[in-house]
Design a protein around this motif. Structure first.
Motif, PDB file in Angstrom:
ATOM      1  N   ASP A 238       0.840  -1.195   0.000  1.00 24.69           N
ATOM      2  CA  ASP A 238       0.000   0.000   0.000  1.00 24.69           C
ATOM      3  C   ASP A 238       0.880   1.252   0.000  1.00 24.69           C
ATOM      4  O   ASP A 238       1.744   1.424   0.854  1.00 24.69           O
TER       5      ASP A 238
ATOM      6  N   SER B  94      -0.296   4.408   0.275  1.00 27.10           N
ATOM      7  CA  SER B  94      -1.021   5.550   0.844  1.00 27.10           C
ATOM      8  C   SER B  94      -0.116   6.482   1.654  1.00 27.10           C
ATOM      9  O   SER B  94      -0.185   7.717   1.492  1.00 27.10           O
TER      10      SER B  94
ATOM     11  N   VAL C 156       1.853   8.580  -0.765  1.00 26.44           N
ATOM     12  CA  VAL C 156       1.014   9.578  -1.426  1.00 26.44           C
ATOM     13  C   VAL C 156       0.809  10.783  -0.508  1.00 26.44           C
ATOM     14  O   VAL C 156       0.861  11.946  -0.957  1.00 26.44           O
TER      15      VAL C 156
ATOM     16  N   GLN D 270       1.921  14.528  -1.495  1.00 24.15           N
ATOM     17  CA  GLN D 270       0.919  15.601  -1.544  1.00 24.15           C
ATOM     18  C   GLN D 270       1.368  16.812  -0.728  1.00 24.15           C
ATOM     19  O   GLN D 270       1.134  17.961  -1.106  1.00 24.15           O
TER      20      GLN D 270
ATOM     21  N   ILE E 150       0.035  12.818 -10.865  1.00 23.56           N
ATOM     22  CA  ILE E 150       0.230  11.445 -10.410  1.00 23.56           C
ATOM     23  C   ILE E 150      -1.131  10.775 -10.286  1.00 23.56           C
ATOM     24  O   ILE E 150      -2.004  11.251  -9.562  1.00 23.56           O
ATOM     25  N   GLU E 151      -1.296   9.668 -10.972  1.00 27.64           N
ATOM     26  CA  GLU E 151      -2.561   8.924 -10.904  1.00 27.64           C
ATOM     27  C   GLU E 151      -2.431   7.797  -9.889  1.00 27.64           C
ATOM     28  O   GLU E 151      -1.517   6.983  -9.956  1.00 27.64           O
ATOM     29  N   GLN E 152      -3.378   7.752  -8.959  1.00 22.58           N
ATOM     30  CA  GLN E 152      -3.365   6.723  -7.923  1.00 22.58           C
ATOM     31  C   GLN E 152      -4.165   5.510  -8.408  1.00 22.58           C
ATOM     32  O   GLN E 152      -5.303   5.638  -8.852  1.00 22.58           O
TER      33      GLN E 152
ATOM     34  N   HIS F  56      -5.761   1.644  -7.648  1.00 26.99           N
ATOM     35  CA  HIS F  56      -6.344   0.980  -6.478  1.00 26.99           C
ATOM     36  C   HIS F  56      -6.629  -0.501  -6.680  1.00 26.99           C
ATOM     37  O   HIS F  56      -7.468  -1.056  -5.993  1.00 26.99           O
TER      38      HIS F  56
ATOM     39  N   ILE G 246      -3.628   1.981  -1.971  1.00 27.30           N
ATOM     40  CA  ILE G 246      -3.104   2.427  -3.268  1.00 27.30           C
ATOM     41  C   ILE G 246      -1.980   1.481  -3.642  1.00 27.30           C
ATOM     42  O   ILE G 246      -0.927   1.452  -2.993  1.00 27.30           O
TER      43      ILE G 246
ATOM     44  N   LEU H 127       1.381   3.862  -8.437  1.00 31.51           N
ATOM     45  CA  LEU H 127       1.292   5.271  -8.836  1.00 31.51           C
ATOM     46  C   LEU H 127       1.707   5.380 -10.297  1.00 31.51           C
ATOM     47  O   LEU H 127       2.824   4.993 -10.658  1.00 31.51           O
TER      48      LEU H 127
END
Length: 301
Positions: A219, A221, A224, A228, A239-241, A243, A253, A256
């Protein structure tokens, strides 16, 4: 000692040839040389004297080296010379075997695993004709060491391996003119992802689609959240997460997609898409996330 007496001691006929004398002495030497009892040593000494007497008849007498009777570790120098002559290959083989064992032990002790294992899987190519594989490997290693050594001075070894294999966007294999090579690489990729302790996998979108639903990537997360807080909003939005998680945890997540950041060019590579994940069996997941954070946020001050 005359010739006949010497031949009798060697149990040879009066007309024995030099070749027969040599063979007989070698036989007696092999029979008694490893025995330590007095009778065997006496028999060996008698055979040696007889042999030397016969040899003296065939060649001019040589000066006797008084040092030959000097004892070393319980044996005379002459005895050691004989043993070396007939047993040298056994001794040399033993020395070689011991040296090999020492080499293996030292290699096992000093050959510690890599601090971080990184692979690219998918359709990644050199960005131009001036780039070669050694440059890519060096760029990856330099990036990791530069990012991690300030806080982890022991970090000094990174393993990087490319695994070129073409997927379609949906994760199916792309057509190829060499299906045998493609199949062999596919088997290698599956084995490495499932069994090896890979830390960071850099995939194209097709490779991610092929493996994300079954590999249980770590994960991302927490990573991210760090990105951020570090990146400007416009940069972070690129950046596209992803799932895709087998357990169905929508909050997790697993990858990436950093294609829009164009960071793969830092290593002299190019690809239509780039996704980063942390391996499901990584032993250094925290270090992997720390490097990914440093790499993906390095464009900002």
């Amino acid at each position: 000692m005359d010739r006949l007496e010497a031949l009798n001691r060697l149990d040879l006929a009066a007309d024995a040839t030099p070749a027969q004398i040599e063979r007989r002495y070698e036989l007696l030497l092999r029979r008694y040389r490893h025995a330590s009892d007095d009778a065997s040593q006496a028999a060996l000494n008698a055979a040696t004297k007889a042999y030397e007497s016969l040899r003296a008849v065939e060649r001019p007498a040589l000066p006797v080296d008084p040092r030959s009777s000097r004892k070393i570790l319980g044996r005379t120098r002459a005895d050691w010379a004989n043993r070396w002559h007939y047993d040298k290959w056994i001794w040399l083989g033993s020395v070689a075997a011991i040296a090999f064992i020492i080499y293996v032990v030292v290699t096992i002790i000093t050959n510690r695993p890599a601090d971080l294992k990184i692979v690219t899987i998918g359709n990644f190519t050199f960005k131009d004709e001036t780039v070669w594989q050694e440059q890519v490997s060096e760029a990856v290693q330099n990036s990791v060491i530069k990012a991690l050594q300030p806080n982890h001075p022991e970090i000094d070894r990174v393993d990087y391996e490319p695994m070129p294999i073409a997927f379609n966007a949906d994760g199916s294999l792309a057509p190829t003119n060499d299906p045998t090579t493609q199949q062999n690489m596919l088997i290698k990729v599956v084995a490495r992802i499932g069994a090896d302790t890979l830390d960071v996998l850099i995939l194209d979108r097709g490779a991610y689609s092929a493996y994300a639903s079954q590999a249980q990537f770590a994960d991302l997360s927490p990573l991210v959240t760090q990105l951020q807080a570090k990146l400007p909003p416009a940069e972070f939005a690129r950046i596209e997460q992803l799932h895709t998680v087998p357990e169905g945890d929508s909050a997790a997540i697993s990858g990436l997609d950093i294609t829009a950041l164009n960071r793969i060019g830092d290593f002299g590579l190019k690809s239509a898409s780039t996704v980063v994940v942390i391996g499901p069996r990584s032993r250094n997941a925290a270090l992997a996330a720390e490097w990914l954070y440093a790499w993906l946020s390095s464009s900002t001050s």
